[in-house]
Design a protein around this motif. Structure first.
Motif, short mmCIF file in Angstrom:
data_model
loop_
_atom_site.label_atom_id
_atom_site.label_comp_id
_atom_site.label_asym_id
_atom_site.label_seq_id
_atom_site.Cartn_x
_atom_site.Cartn_y
_atom_site.Cartn_z
N LEU A 1 0.85 -1.25 -0.04
CA LEU A 1 -0.11 0.13 -0.07
C LEU A 1 1.02 1.07 0.08
N ASP A 2 1.28 1.81 -1.16
CA ASP A 2 2.00 3.18 -1.14
C ASP A 2 1.26 4.15 -0.46
N GLU A 3 0.30 4.35 -0.32
CA GLU A 3 -0.09 5.49 0.18
C GLU A 3 -0.09 5.34 2.13
N PHE A 4 0.43 4.35 2.51
CA PHE A 4 0.56 4.30 3.87
C PHE A 4 1.83 4.05 4.35
N GLU A 5 2.37 4.25 5.66
CA GLU A 5 3.57 3.81 6.03
C GLU A 5 3.20 3.34 7.44
N ILE A 6 4.25 2.74 7.94
CA ILE A 6 4.33 2.09 9.47
C ILE A 6 5.13 3.34 10.11
N PRO A 7 4.77 4.18 10.81
CA PRO A 7 5.50 5.13 11.51
C PRO A 7 6.33 4.84 12.93
N TYR A 8 5.84 3.66 13.40
CA TYR A 8 6.46 3.13 14.53
C TYR A 8 7.48 1.84 14.39
N ALA A 9 8.51 1.90 14.82
CA ALA A 9 9.34 0.57 14.61
C ALA A 9 9.33 -0.34 15.78
N ALA A 10 8.70 0.00 16.84
CA ALA A 10 8.40 -1.00 17.87
C ALA A 10 7.56 -2.22 17.38
N PRO A 11 7.85 -3.55 18.16
CA PRO A 11 7.27 -4.73 17.77
C PRO A 11 5.77 -4.57 18.28
N VAL A 12 4.93 -5.30 17.39
CA VAL A 12 3.54 -4.98 17.50
C VAL A 12 3.17 -6.83 17.82
N PHE A 13 1.75 -6.82 18.34
CA PHE A 13 1.18 -8.07 18.75
C PHE A 13 0.06 -7.98 17.72
N ASN A 14 -0.96 -7.62 18.08
CA ASN A 14 -2.36 -7.64 17.27
C ASN A 14 -2.89 -6.16 17.02
N GLU A 15 -2.00 -5.29 17.15
CA GLU A 15 -2.47 -3.67 16.84
C GLU A 15 -1.34 -3.19 16.13
N LEU A 16 -1.70 -2.12 15.28
CA LEU A 16 -0.36 -1.46 14.67
C LEU A 16 -1.09 -0.05 14.43
N VAL A 17 -0.49 0.75 14.23
CA VAL A 17 -0.53 2.13 13.71
C VAL A 17 -0.22 2.13 11.94
N ILE A 18 -1.14 2.41 11.24
CA ILE A 18 -0.62 2.94 9.80
C ILE A 18 -0.80 4.48 9.58
#
Length: 76
Positions: A1-18
């Protein structure tokens, strides 16, 4: 998805911020809701500088077709 990025490098479990590179998260939530998809939480509700951030949760209750539908809706 070119329109999005993952802003945080911390590991995630079942939630993430795009983070959207174009639209505010509130517009994305509204657009996907019109397709009967609950996209996630518009983090701009909590801080103005998070207005392009969308918190997405994925659990064992979400099927592969559910996730494919979300990805397709985000891509359009």
């Amino acid at each position: 998805l070119d329109e999005f990025e993952i802003p945080y490098a911390a590991p995630v479990f079942n939630e993430l911020v795009i983070r959207s590179k174009r639209s505010d998260a509130s517009a994305i939530v509204s657009r996907l809701l019109s397709q009967n998809i609950i996209a996630g939480v518009d983090l701009g509700r909590f801080r103005d500088d998070w207005r392009k951030d969308l918190l997405i949760a994925v659990t064992e209750l979400h099927t592969r077709p559910d996730l494919d539908r979300l990805i397709l809706a985000l891509a359009t």
